[in-house]
Design an enzyme around this catalytic site. Structure first.
Site, PDB file in Angstrom:
ATOM      1  N   VAL A 264       5.890 -46.720  -1.833  1.00  0.00           N
ATOM      2  CA  VAL A 264       5.048 -46.027  -2.860  1.00  0.00           C
ATOM      3  C   VAL A 264       5.835 -45.266  -3.855  1.00  0.00           C
ATOM      4  O   VAL A 264       5.661 -45.190  -5.073  1.00  0.00           O
ATOM      5  CB  VAL A 264       4.136 -45.252  -2.038  1.00  0.00           C
ATOM      6  CG1 VAL A 264       3.286 -44.327  -2.976  1.00  0.00           C
ATOM      7  CG2 VAL A 264       3.206 -45.668  -1.193  1.00  0.00           C
ATOM      8  N   GLU A 269       3.632 -46.131 -10.299  1.00  0.00           N
ATOM      9  CA  GLU A 269       2.171 -46.432 -10.307  1.00  0.00           C
ATOM     10  C   GLU A 269       1.759 -45.722 -11.671  1.00  0.00           C
ATOM     11  O   GLU A 269       0.643 -46.333 -12.221  1.00  0.00           O
ATOM     12  CB  GLU A 269       1.459 -45.916  -9.212  1.00  0.00           C
ATOM     13  CG  GLU A 269       1.564 -44.468  -8.986  1.00  0.00           C
ATOM     14  CD  GLU A 269       2.498 -44.139  -8.158  1.00  0.00           C
ATOM     15  OE1 GLU A 269       2.774 -42.782  -7.542  1.00  0.00           O
ATOM     16  OE2 GLU A 269       3.628 -44.877  -7.713  1.00  0.00           O
ATOM     17  N   ASP A 311       0.501 -56.097 -51.950  1.00  0.00           N
ATOM     18  CA  ASP A 311      -0.070 -56.549 -53.268  1.00  0.00           C
ATOM     19  C   ASP A 311       0.077 -55.184 -54.312  1.00  0.00           C
ATOM     20  O   ASP A 311       0.647 -54.221 -53.698  1.00  0.00           O
ATOM     21  CB  ASP A 311      -1.819 -56.307 -53.145  1.00  0.00           C
ATOM     22  CG  ASP A 311      -2.208 -57.863 -52.309  1.00  0.00           C
ATOM     23  OD1 ASP A 311      -1.839 -58.724 -52.747  1.00  0.00           O
ATOM     24  OD2 ASP A 311      -3.237 -57.445 -51.579  1.00  0.00           O
ATOM     25  N   ASP A 637      -6.905 -58.568 -49.722  1.00  0.00           N
ATOM     26  CA  ASP A 637      -8.131 -57.829 -49.784  1.00  0.00           C
ATOM     27  C   ASP A 637      -9.313 -59.003 -50.003  1.00  0.00           C
ATOM     28  O   ASP A 637     -10.360 -58.437 -49.555  1.00  0.00           O
ATOM     29  CB  ASP A 637      -8.419 -56.789 -50.801  1.00  0.00           C
ATOM     30  CG  ASP A 637      -7.996 -57.465 -52.452  1.00  0.00           C
ATOM     31  OD1 ASP A 637      -7.735 -58.498 -52.296  1.00  0.00           O
ATOM     32  OD2 ASP A 637      -7.540 -56.517 -52.923  1.00  0.00           O
ATOM     33  N   ASN A 703      11.734 -42.374  -9.868  1.00  0.00           N
ATOM     34  CA  ASN A 703      10.919 -43.096  -8.458  1.00  0.00           C
ATOM     35  C   ASN A 703      12.428 -43.676  -7.744  1.00  0.00           C
ATOM     36  O   ASN A 703      12.090 -43.610  -6.482  1.00  0.00           O
ATOM     37  CB  ASN A 703      10.199 -44.236  -8.729  1.00  0.00           C
ATOM     38  CG  ASN A 703       8.903 -43.881  -9.391  1.00  0.00           C
ATOM     39  OD1 ASN A 703       8.748 -43.765 -10.687  1.00  0.00           O
ATOM     40  ND2 ASN A 703       8.157 -43.361  -8.615  1.00  0.00           N
ATOM     41  N   GLU A 706      14.473 -40.969  -4.793  1.00  0.00           N
ATOM     42  CA  GLU A 706      14.020 -40.612  -3.346  1.00  0.00           C
ATOM     43  C   GLU A 706      14.583 -41.846  -2.484  1.00  0.00           C
ATOM     44  O   GLU A 706      14.882 -41.732  -1.647  1.00  0.00           O
ATOM     45  CB  GLU A 706      12.641 -40.740  -3.454  1.00  0.00           C
ATOM     46  CG  GLU A 706      12.200 -39.308  -3.878  1.00  0.00           C
ATOM     47  CD  GLU A 706      11.567 -39.086  -5.224  1.00  0.00           C
ATOM     48  OE1 GLU A 706      11.980 -40.447  -5.920  1.00  0.00           O
ATOM     49  OE2 GLU A 706      11.284 -37.960  -5.874  1.00  0.00           O
ATOM     50  N   ASN A 733       6.104 -37.135  -5.861  1.00  0.00           N
ATOM     51  CA  ASN A 733       5.867 -38.140  -6.612  1.00  0.00           C
ATOM     52  C   ASN A 733       4.365 -38.224  -7.409  1.00  0.00           C
ATOM     53  O   ASN A 733       4.316 -38.369  -8.551  1.00  0.00           O
ATOM     54  CB  ASN A 733       5.677 -39.542  -5.898  1.00  0.00           C
ATOM     55  CG  ASN A 733       7.271 -40.376  -5.774  1.00  0.00           C
ATOM     56  OD1 ASN A 733       8.106 -40.170  -6.765  1.00  0.00           O
ATOM     57  ND2 ASN A 733       7.766 -40.560  -4.777  1.00  0.00           N
TER      58      ASN A 733
END
Length: 897
Positions: A264, A269, A311, A637, A703, A706, A733
């Site tokens: 996890v 996430e 233009d 346009d 992440n 860890e 986290n």
């Protein structure tokens, strides 16, 4: 005809209206009775839908599995803590997505179509949703029909009814025919009385068929793929940690919890969610700067745009045409005044004759007022105008001579009109007056002069010989070289009305009308900014080439001294012809047609101005640019601009003068029709993409910190001395990831962002340089955290060592996210205080994580102990040092591509 008239009378009676339209009181009453002219929306995304969507996240089910696994091994506290964390993740995700959804809904409401109606006998611009039964619609080529109506005036009318019938061929319509909401006028014009609005229209009966679903953009798909890849890596890392722990004799249940926590922890996430929020709020910020992004794809493409084809009229210029000079009777009359207020003077000419004493000049002014579909009306001490800016300017200059369009139309009712087309470059109207018929024509001088046999001078008609034609065109060139837009005017008494072709034959030339539309003040700086950013600006206009050059020269797009050349290594069939055409970096539409595809593709990088072009040629221009590898933006346009807008990487429609067809074909709509807004959109598009790079690199680094910490800890110290427990990893986290990443996603644009070349559209978010940064930073943060754990003698007091390690990882929230505010520049040059969202996010995240240490109930659950102020010195110092090391890594890896 009588039958048709009777049918129309019945329709007008049924809706209680007339050709003069409704008054304001009737409109209010009918809005109350029938409601707004809008379809009921398809089922909206509800709060319940968003809540259910949170459980489609694979990570949630991993956490739930971890919770029940804890329950099976009698870890009741772990079960409830993990379930609380699941609830927090779901609630946080719900509120973020809910806010993003609401932001997108409000963005969709910004662009509201308008239509022209007749009320109290006068044209009015109103929001299409405010049209009511009985309103009189005034529609022309490019307009979307806002409601079901019956036609009572029609000029060469053809509609695209594919939205209703699926038939791609335009359908002709005439008097008494019904036109339907949702269809498009592709040719001609009409007036119609509204019979049904909203869900009562034919379109309302099949409303479900037109609902559109926003598709994922390539960037969203790449992020989703990246998330899956990271999930795979996390699984491998978790299984590795599990295997190492089990081999060392760790209990399987405990190692399973740690392995799941690692899985996890390793998967960011918050990545897809943060990216969606960044894009949605980026679109909202662009809208606040008058750039409405209709498709999310446009945000990511803006950062890669390297050519803007624009233009001239209204985009580079103010779109406030003012007639400044008139050539009549072989002499020039100067006209004073500016804008759309009919105040000004006609300066006495060489013959010392006032304008009202000049029959030919008066006839010219009468012609341009009648051969004209604009309106000018004073309301509440202000002049209200409706129509094309060029035609408004003509109506205004006639009014300066006390020739008011409404009065002239009473005396000269229009009986026929030949609409302007880009191929003919002419518009003609036929009028009756006291039993006589007269036609008036206006258009491009070279087109008008071709249909003229004679010229009127001081009321006398003489033959238009070749020398006179040459002098007229020379004067046209002189006007154009001074940035004037020039129209020629002609008329014919008793024209042959047997066909459109014969009406525009054997005409009498009256004169030239020269209008000035000055450049917008901010455009010159915007062009310079574009060039500095590596974005080439190309002008495409239907105006005379000399007019285009004059305007382009004043804003830095053209230099008369610059000569274009064709590189020797480029092979073309007729080099001499090609060199002649492109000599001054400007070509006309006619010259463009002389080039074959191979020749044009060889030249397209050298042409800065396209003049006297037809809208259809834009498609060829954008195609040639794309074949040369460019990411091209194209403005437009009109109806005929739609194919080019669809083909361009960024199709940009004008919000003010743009037709509904052009807007629906575009990716972006300019609310102010201003070129400077395009450049600002490119700047913010680059910033949005860079922010995505920043938070992606940050999240993945955080992440995997860890993961590295736990694997190193288990390998070097054994499973008994794991640096962080499963619940501690989960808590970190949940509270140290999403809020700082949102701060990075909404980071203000960096200074100098427009000093760089455009981004390669094929470049990955995790390019080689960012990948090196990500891995290096994760190793630094993971190793630093392990060092803290070791320095605090875990064998002697494991809980205290884990607490200090926890405090170190938490403290990194205070410093590390700021290092990612720029992947190139030092944080000390960007500053810590210029992103308030980041400051709030970091502070809140830090305080929440501290609660796990200082609230007794939580500290018992997470097995942490409170630290004294002195004990915080090491965690804070290591966290700050980590930021400095990351800054050093940024400096060292700066040259990596």
């Amino acid at each position: 005809m009588v039958e048709g008239s009777n049918q129309l009378d019945e329709v007008f009676t049924e809706v209680d209206s007339s050709e003069k339209g409704l008054n304001e009181e009737q409109v209010r009453e009918r809005l109350d009775k029938y409601g707004m002219n809008q379809l009921k929306e398809a089922k909206k995304t509800t709060a319940r839908d968003i809540l259910v969507r949170q459980f489609k996240n694979f990570i949630i089910w991993v956490l739930i599995a971890a919770a029940f696994l804890s329950l099976l091994v009698d870890e009741i506290i772990n079960f409830w803590v993990i379930m609380v964390i699941v609830s927090i993740v779901v609630i946080l995700g719900f509120f973020q997505e809910y806010r993003a959804e609401k932001a997108m809904e409000s963005l969709q409401r910004i662009v509201q179509p308008e239509t022209t109606v007749v009320r109290e006998g006068k044209p009015r611009k109103v929001k299409s949703r405010e049209v009511v039964p009985g309103d009189i619609l005034m529609l022309e080529s490019g307009d979307r029909v806002p409601a079901d109506a019956v036609v009572f005036e029609s000029v060469a009318l053809r509609l695209d009814e594919a939205a209703l019938t699926g038939e791609s061929q335009p359908v002709g319509k005439g008097i008494s025919d019904k036109i339907f909401a949702g269809t498009q006028i592709v040719h001609g014009k009409c007036r119609g009385v509204v019979t049904d609005t909203g869900m009562e229209t034919k379109l309302g009966q099949i409303a479900g068929l037109i609902q559109m679903k926003e598709e994922e953009t390539p960037l969203q798909k790449r992020i989703a793929k990246l998330s899956r890849t990271l999930a795979g890596l996390a699984l491998v890392a978790s299984l590795l940690a599990l295997a190492i722990g089990v081999l060392q004799g760790a209990p399987l249940e405990e190692m399973l919890l740690i392995a799941i926590a690692l899985a996890v922890g390793a998967v960011p996430e918050g990545l897809p969610l943060t990216m969606t929020m960044t894009l949605a709020f980026g679109m909202r910020r662009l809208a606040q700067h008058n750039a409405i992004i209709r498709k999310m794809l446009g945000v990511e493409t803006l950062g890669s745009t390297d050519v803007i084809c624009t233009d001239k009229t209204g985009t580079l210029t103010r779109n406030e045409m003012t007639v400044g000079r008139i050539l009549v009777n072989e002499e020039i009359i100067e006209v004073t005044g500016s804008g759309y207020t009919p105040k000004g003077e006609f300066l006495e000419n060489e013959k010392n004759r006032e304008i009202k004493q000049d029959p030919t000049a008066l006839k010219l002014l009468k012609a341009i007022a009648l051969c004209n579909n604009s309106s000018l009306e004073k309301r509440d001490d202000k002049w209200d105008v409706v129509g094309d800016p060029t035609e408004i300017a003509l109506t205004v200059v006639a009014a300066k001579a006390d020739l008011w369009k409404d009065d002239l139309e009473d005396d000269y009712p229009r009986v026929e009109e030949i609409v302007f087309t880009s191929e003919r470059k002419l518009m003609t109207t036929v009028h009756e007056n006291e039993g006589e018929t007269v036609s008036f024509t206006k258009g491009a001088p070279e087109s008008v002069i071709e249909v003229c046999d004679d010229i009127e001078i001081d009321g006398d008609i003489v033959s238009l010989d070749d020398e006179m034609r040459r002098q007229i065109m020379d004067k046209n060139l002189e006007f154009a070289s001074s940035a004037y837009r020039v129209l020629a005017v002609a008329y014919r008494e008793d024209p042959d009305t047997s066909s459109e072709a014969t009406i525009e034959e054997h005409m009498t030339f009256l004169g030239l009308v020269a209008m000035i539309d000055p450049p917008r003040e901010e455009v010159k700086e915007a062009v310079a900014t574009s060039h500095k950013a590596g974005v080439r600006v190309v002008m495409i206009t239907g105006d005379n080439q000399e007019t285009a050059k004059a305007i382009a020269g004043s804003i830095g797009l053209f230099d008369y001294k610059t000569k274009c050349g064709l590189p020797e290594h480029v092979e073309v069939k007729d080099r001499e012809k090609v060199m002649r055409i492109v000599e001054d970096c400007a070509i006309t539409g006619q010259e463009l047609d002389e080039l074959d595809d191979e020749e044009f593709e060889a030249l397209v990088d050298h042409i800065n101005i396209y003049a006297r072009t037809m809208p259809e040629q834009k498609l060829r221009i954008v195609g040639a640019l794309q074949k040369q590898g460019h990411i091209a933006a194209m403005t437009g346009d009109g109806v005929n601009d739609a194919p080019a807008l669809k083909k361009a990487d960024i199709g940009i429609a004008m919000g003010i003068k743009g037709t509904d067809v052009a807007k629906e074909s575009s990716v972006m709509v300019l609310q102010d029709d201003n070129f400077a807004t395009i450049v600002e959109a490119v700047r913010r598009g680059r910033a949005i993409y860079e922010n995505i790079e920043k938070f992606t690199t940050y999240l993945i680094s955080r992440n995997f910190t860890e993961v590295i910490l736990i694997i190193l800890g288990i390998t070097l110290l054994g499973y008994e001395l794991i640096p962080l427990l499963a619940l501690q990893i989960l808590f970190i986290n949940m509270f140290s990831e999403i809020m700082p990443s949102i701060g990075l996603g909404l980071d203000p644009p960096e200074e100098g962002i427009m000093d760089r070349d455009p981004r390669d559209p094929n470049e990955s978010i995790l390019n080689r340089r960012n990948l090196v940064l990500m891995i290096s930073n994760a190793l630094v943060m993971g190793s630093a955290s392990l060092l803290v754990f070791v320095l605090n003698d875990p064998a002697e007091n494991t809980q205290f060592a884990r607490t200090v390690t926890f405090a170190t990882v938490v403290s990194m929230i205070l410093f590390v996210p700021f290092a990612f505010r720029s992947l190139d520049k030092s944080i000390f040059s960007r500053g810590f205080l210029t992103n308030k969202i980041m400051l709030v996010g970091v502070t809140v995240s830090f305080l929440l994580t501290l609660s796990a240490m200082y609230i007794p109930f939580l500290s018992n659950i997470f097995e942490l102990v409170p630290l004294t102020a002195q004990q915080w010195i090491l965690p804070i110092g290591i966290a700050f040092s980590t930021m400095l090391v990351i800054e050093l890594i940024k400096a060292v890896t700066k040259g990596i591509k």
